[in-house]
Design an enzyme around this catalytic site. Sequence first.
Site, PDB file in Angstrom:
ATOM      1  N   CYS A 144       0.778  -1.347   0.068  1.00  0.00           N
ATOM      2  CA  CYS A 144       0.001  -0.002   0.011  1.00  0.00           C
ATOM      3  C   CYS A 144       0.884   1.247  -0.131  1.00  0.00           C
ATOM      4  O   CYS A 144       0.709   2.165  -0.492  1.00  0.00           O
ATOM      5  CB  CYS A 144      -0.879  -0.045   1.234  1.00  0.00           C
ATOM      6  SG  CYS A 144      -0.038  -0.201   2.826  1.00  0.00           S
ATOM      7  N   ALA A 176      -5.113  -2.049   9.717  1.00  0.00           N
ATOM      8  CA  ALA A 176      -3.726  -3.206   9.746  1.00  0.00           C
ATOM      9  C   ALA A 176      -4.362  -4.386  10.223  1.00  0.00           C
ATOM     10  O   ALA A 176      -4.285  -4.568  11.416  1.00  0.00           O
ATOM     11  CB  ALA A 176      -2.635  -2.747  10.362  1.00  0.00           C
ATOM     12  N   GLY A 179      -2.794 -10.086   8.129  1.00  0.00           N
ATOM     13  CA  GLY A 179      -2.119 -10.151   6.995  1.00  0.00           C
ATOM     14  C   GLY A 179      -1.050  -8.979   7.050  1.00  0.00           C
ATOM     15  O   GLY A 179       0.355  -9.435   6.923  1.00  0.00           O
ATOM     16  N   ASN A 305      -4.939   3.134   2.873  1.00  0.00           N
ATOM     17  CA  ASN A 305      -3.930   1.932   2.645  1.00  0.00           C
ATOM     18  C   ASN A 305      -4.655   0.668   1.932  1.00  0.00           C
ATOM     19  O   ASN A 305      -3.842   0.196   1.054  1.00  0.00           O
ATOM     20  CB  ASN A 305      -3.412   1.609   3.997  1.00  0.00           C
ATOM     21  CG  ASN A 305      -4.129   0.885   4.943  1.00  0.00           C
ATOM     22  OD1 ASN A 305      -5.311   1.504   5.334  1.00  0.00           O
ATOM     23  ND2 ASN A 305      -3.786  -0.221   5.363  1.00  0.00           N
TER      24      ASN A 305
END
Length: 334
Positions: A144, A176, A179, A305
Amino acid sequence: MSERHLRIVGTDPPVRSRTKVAVIGSGNIGTDLMFKVLRLSDTLEMAAMVGIDPASDGLARAARLGVPTTARGTAGLIAMPHFDEIDIVFDATSASAHRANAAAMEPYGKRLIDLTPAAIGPFVVPAVNLDRHLDATDVNMVTCGGQATIPIVAAITRVTEVPYAEIVAAIASKSAGPGTRANIDEFTETTSQAIEAVGGATRGRAIIVLNPAEPPLIMRDTVLALIGDPNPETHVAVRSSIEMMVAEVAAYVPGYRLEQAVQITPLPDDGSMRTLSGDAIVTHQVSVFLEVEGAAHYLPAYAGNLDIMTSAALRVAERLAATTRATQTPESVS
């Protein structure tokens, strides 16, 4: 817009030119990507949503929308009766999982778009180098932070040399997922490599910051680049190049924008930047501050992101599909 307003697979009249795609990974990124295909694309058709957790929200939503699903991973995808009709497979899992997924898909000739930091195939940033990799079988979407900042580095290097470029990607901690957190090391390594390989900097460095602020803040990115050209005309050209690049990225990521005007400031003439720039003589620092607001197709708007990754992947898939269709005869298009 509610789910019932989305185009449901199988309810539209047959469209011969639509390319069937599958998404591996029913987490946040994979589910957002599914919504983008359903809501935004006139050339792609969601043919499968693949996960490993039968209780995942992504698989449940896909099923409600009429998208074929499997919770048996790539084995389940390969076993689907219409698997041979799928041309493009998005992988929104993890770096280690993509290596296994790529190996499983290789015998079947599928085009892979990798949204993990695995970097098996070439790095692709749509606004910078997509045209060079339209024949690749496995393309990597970097990260990202890379999708947000590498276009800026490339915009500077097309005007003047960049001995050193550093990017800082600050994202909301809530955006977030497991992953992303499991791939922090891969994030920094992959992004740093792509700053050089795609952005054109001689040396690159990447930093990611998980911001725990409440309410969550949208993604913010900083690009710091060292250049060795003191000519004011060059600086004007650098600013213009960056502004044009921001517009190119915003064409497929509407929430992508400059947070403030580009800054180009002189450096002290004391050799203090030699550690970063190596043997190159640098005279100025270019500072670019960006923010990325998500489109909120599935994820919150602060998750820019994730939105920039899925938006970039969608752009790549549509270009790959268009290239494939252009090389086919009318009789071979299904």
